[in-house]
Design a protein around this motif. Sequence first.
Motif, PDB file in Angstrom:
ATOM      1  N   VAL A 126     -23.315   4.690  53.608  1.00  0.00           N
ATOM      2  CA  VAL A 126     -23.410   3.259  53.877  1.00  0.00           C
ATOM      3  C   VAL A 126     -22.025   2.632  53.932  1.00  0.00           C
ATOM      4  O   VAL A 126     -21.047   3.211  53.445  1.00  0.00           O
ATOM      5  CB  VAL A 126     -24.277   2.540  52.804  1.00  0.00           C
ATOM      6  N   GLN A 127     -21.969   1.456  54.530  1.00  0.00           N
ATOM      7  CA  GLN A 127     -20.728   0.687  54.671  1.00  0.00           C
ATOM      8  C   GLN A 127     -21.023  -0.757  54.298  1.00  0.00           C
ATOM      9  O   GLN A 127     -22.074  -1.283  54.661  1.00  0.00           O
ATOM     10  CB  GLN A 127     -20.229   0.753  56.126  1.00  0.00           C
ATOM     11  N   VAL A 128     -20.091  -1.397  53.618  1.00  0.00           N
ATOM     12  CA  VAL A 128     -20.298  -2.780  53.200  1.00  0.00           C
ATOM     13  C   VAL A 128     -20.276  -3.730  54.397  1.00  0.00           C
ATOM     14  O   VAL A 128     -19.593  -3.490  55.399  1.00  0.00           O
ATOM     15  CB  VAL A 128     -19.253  -3.215  52.137  1.00  0.00           C
ATOM     16  N   THR A 129     -21.054  -4.761  54.292  1.00  0.00           N
ATOM     17  CA  THR A 129     -21.012  -5.902  55.183  1.00  0.00           C
ATOM     18  C   THR A 129     -21.302  -7.107  54.282  1.00  0.00           C
ATOM     19  O   THR A 129     -21.613  -6.926  53.109  1.00  0.00           O
ATOM     20  CB  THR A 129     -22.016  -5.764  56.354  1.00  0.00           C
ATOM     21  N   PHE A 130     -21.183  -8.293  54.792  1.00  0.00           N
ATOM     22  CA  PHE A 130     -21.335  -9.466  53.927  1.00  0.00           C
ATOM     23  C   PHE A 130     -22.373 -10.410  54.491  1.00  0.00           C
ATOM     24  O   PHE A 130     -22.395 -10.677  55.692  1.00  0.00           O
ATOM     25  CB  PHE A 130     -19.988 -10.173  53.738  1.00  0.00           C
ATOM     26  N   GLU A 131     -23.229 -10.888  53.611  1.00  0.00           N
ATOM     27  CA  GLU A 131     -24.279 -11.832  53.960  1.00  0.00           C
ATOM     28  C   GLU A 131     -23.857 -13.200  53.437  1.00  0.00           C
ATOM     29  O   GLU A 131     -23.682 -13.386  52.245  1.00  0.00           O
ATOM     30  CB  GLU A 131     -25.573 -11.380  53.280  1.00  0.00           C
ATOM     31  N   ARG A 132     -23.672 -14.137  54.354  1.00  0.00           N
ATOM     32  CA  ARG A 132     -23.222 -15.477  53.956  1.00  0.00           C
ATOM     33  C   ARG A 132     -24.419 -16.286  53.476  1.00  0.00           C
ATOM     34  O   ARG A 132     -25.372 -16.497  54.210  1.00  0.00           O
ATOM     35  CB  ARG A 132     -22.540 -16.165  55.135  1.00  0.00           C
ATOM     36  N   TRP A 133     -24.352 -16.723  52.211  1.00  0.00           N
ATOM     37  CA  TRP A 133     -25.423 -17.525  51.626  1.00  0.00           C
ATOM     38  C   TRP A 133     -25.117 -19.008  51.683  1.00  0.00           C
ATOM     39  O   TRP A 133     -26.017 -19.830  51.648  1.00  0.00           O
ATOM     40  CB  TRP A 133     -25.652 -17.116  50.179  1.00  0.00           C
ATOM     41  N   SER A 134     -23.844 -19.345  51.706  1.00  0.00           N
ATOM     42  CA  SER A 134     -23.426 -20.743  51.804  1.00  0.00           C
ATOM     43  C   SER A 134     -21.982 -20.734  52.290  1.00  0.00           C
ATOM     44  O   SER A 134     -21.400 -19.674  52.523  1.00  0.00           O
ATOM     45  CB  SER A 134     -23.522 -21.462  50.445  1.00  0.00           C
ATOM     46  N   GLU A 135     -21.397 -21.904  52.416  1.00  0.00           N
ATOM     47  CA  GLU A 135     -19.999 -21.988  52.822  1.00  0.00           C
ATOM     48  C   GLU A 135     -19.078 -21.301  51.814  1.00  0.00           C
ATOM     49  O   GLU A 135     -18.060 -20.739  52.170  1.00  0.00           O
ATOM     50  CB  GLU A 135     -19.607 -23.462  52.977  1.00  0.00           C
ATOM     51  N   ASP A 136     -19.484 -21.313  50.543  1.00  0.00           N
ATOM     52  CA  ASP A 136     -18.647 -20.767  49.473  1.00  0.00           C
ATOM     53  C   ASP A 136     -19.054 -19.383  48.985  1.00  0.00           C
ATOM     54  O   ASP A 136     -18.305 -18.752  48.248  1.00  0.00           O
ATOM     55  CB  ASP A 136     -18.648 -21.717  48.270  1.00  0.00           C
ATOM     56  N   VAL A 137     -20.245 -18.922  49.347  1.00  0.00           N
ATOM     57  CA  VAL A 137     -20.754 -17.671  48.777  1.00  0.00           C
ATOM     58  C   VAL A 137     -21.108 -16.670  49.873  1.00  0.00           C
ATOM     59  O   VAL A 137     -21.908 -16.961  50.762  1.00  0.00           O
ATOM     60  CB  VAL A 137     -21.997 -17.930  47.898  1.00  0.00           C
ATOM     61  N   ALA A 138     -20.507 -15.480  49.769  1.00  0.00           N
ATOM     62  CA  ALA A 138     -20.870 -14.346  50.612  1.00  0.00           C
ATOM     63  C   ALA A 138     -21.184 -13.179  49.685  1.00  0.00           C
ATOM     64  O   ALA A 138     -20.436 -12.905  48.739  1.00  0.00           O
ATOM     65  CB  ALA A 138     -19.738 -13.986  51.568  1.00  0.00           C
ATOM     66  N   ILE A 139     -22.284 -12.516  49.945  1.00  0.00           N
ATOM     67  CA  ILE A 139     -22.767 -11.440  49.093  1.00  0.00           C
ATOM     68  C   ILE A 139     -22.534 -10.105  49.791  1.00  0.00           C
ATOM     69  O   ILE A 139     -22.937  -9.922  50.945  1.00  0.00           O
ATOM     70  CB  ILE A 139     -24.286 -11.620  48.810  1.00  0.00           C
ATOM     71  N   PRO A 140     -21.902  -9.141  49.109  1.00  0.00           N
ATOM     72  CA  PRO A 140     -21.744  -7.825  49.715  1.00  0.00           C
ATOM     73  C   PRO A 140     -23.073  -7.072  49.723  1.00  0.00           C
ATOM     74  O   PRO A 140     -23.768  -7.001  48.710  1.00  0.00           O
ATOM     75  CB  PRO A 140     -20.716  -7.129  48.812  1.00  0.00           C
ATOM     76  N   VAL A 141     -23.445  -6.580  50.881  1.00  0.00           N
ATOM     77  CA  VAL A 141     -24.619  -5.743  51.071  1.00  0.00           C
ATOM     78  C   VAL A 141     -24.146  -4.524  51.871  1.00  0.00           C
ATOM     79  O   VAL A 141     -23.023  -4.509  52.372  1.00  0.00           O
ATOM     80  CB  VAL A 141     -25.760  -6.503  51.789  1.00  0.00           C
ATOM     81  N   PHE A 142     -24.983  -3.528  51.990  1.00  0.00           N
ATOM     82  CA  PHE A 142     -24.573  -2.296  52.672  1.00  0.00           C
ATOM     83  C   PHE A 142     -25.549  -1.958  53.789  1.00  0.00           C
ATOM     84  O   PHE A 142     -26.731  -2.238  53.692  1.00  0.00           O
ATOM     85  CB  PHE A 142     -24.487  -1.146  51.669  1.00  0.00           C
ATOM     86  N   ARG A 143     -25.021  -1.345  54.838  1.00  0.00           N
ATOM     87  CA  ARG A 143     -25.853  -0.890  55.960  1.00  0.00           C
ATOM     88  C   ARG A 143     -25.553   0.583  56.200  1.00  0.00           C
ATOM     89  O   ARG A 143     -24.453   1.056  55.915  1.00  0.00           O
ATOM     90  CB  ARG A 143     -25.603  -1.715  57.206  1.00  0.00           C
TER      91      ARG A 143
END
Length: 138
Positions: free
Chosen positions: A117-134
């Motif tokens: 897997v490789q990290v990507t980021f899911e933007r939850w708000s202007e200030d918060v991005a959560i690392p997730v993997f694909r």
Amino acid sequence: MSDHAGKHFPRPNAETQPWWDACRESRLLLQRCSACGAHQFYPRMMCVHCDSDAVEWVQASGRGRIRSYTVVRRPVSKGYAAMTPYIVALVELAEGPTMMSNIVECAPETAAIGLPVQVTFERWSEDVAIPVFRPTTG
């Protein structure tokens, strides 16, 4: 940006703020001990391997493999209902530490222990991005 209302947003503190700041910039950081060279996650004030306080932030490769996973079919709250079913996994990073995250862009039936897997980021708000993997190939 999809709707993330009702989800549990992170609450950064002094130790984790640099990590969350990097996530907002779509960068995955780890702490590395200057004394013994070991990487660690989650952020701490001291090295878990040698007890040194000489930890520094370094750029992580973002690559890893699924070490274990589960498929969540019943959401923990209404904020997660639209995601079901979703995969929660322990990802062993190339640098050594293991982090818990979601696996995205992956059908539950194709998830597997050892899947790269490789990290990507899911933007939850202007200030918060959560690392997730694909999943990746290789």
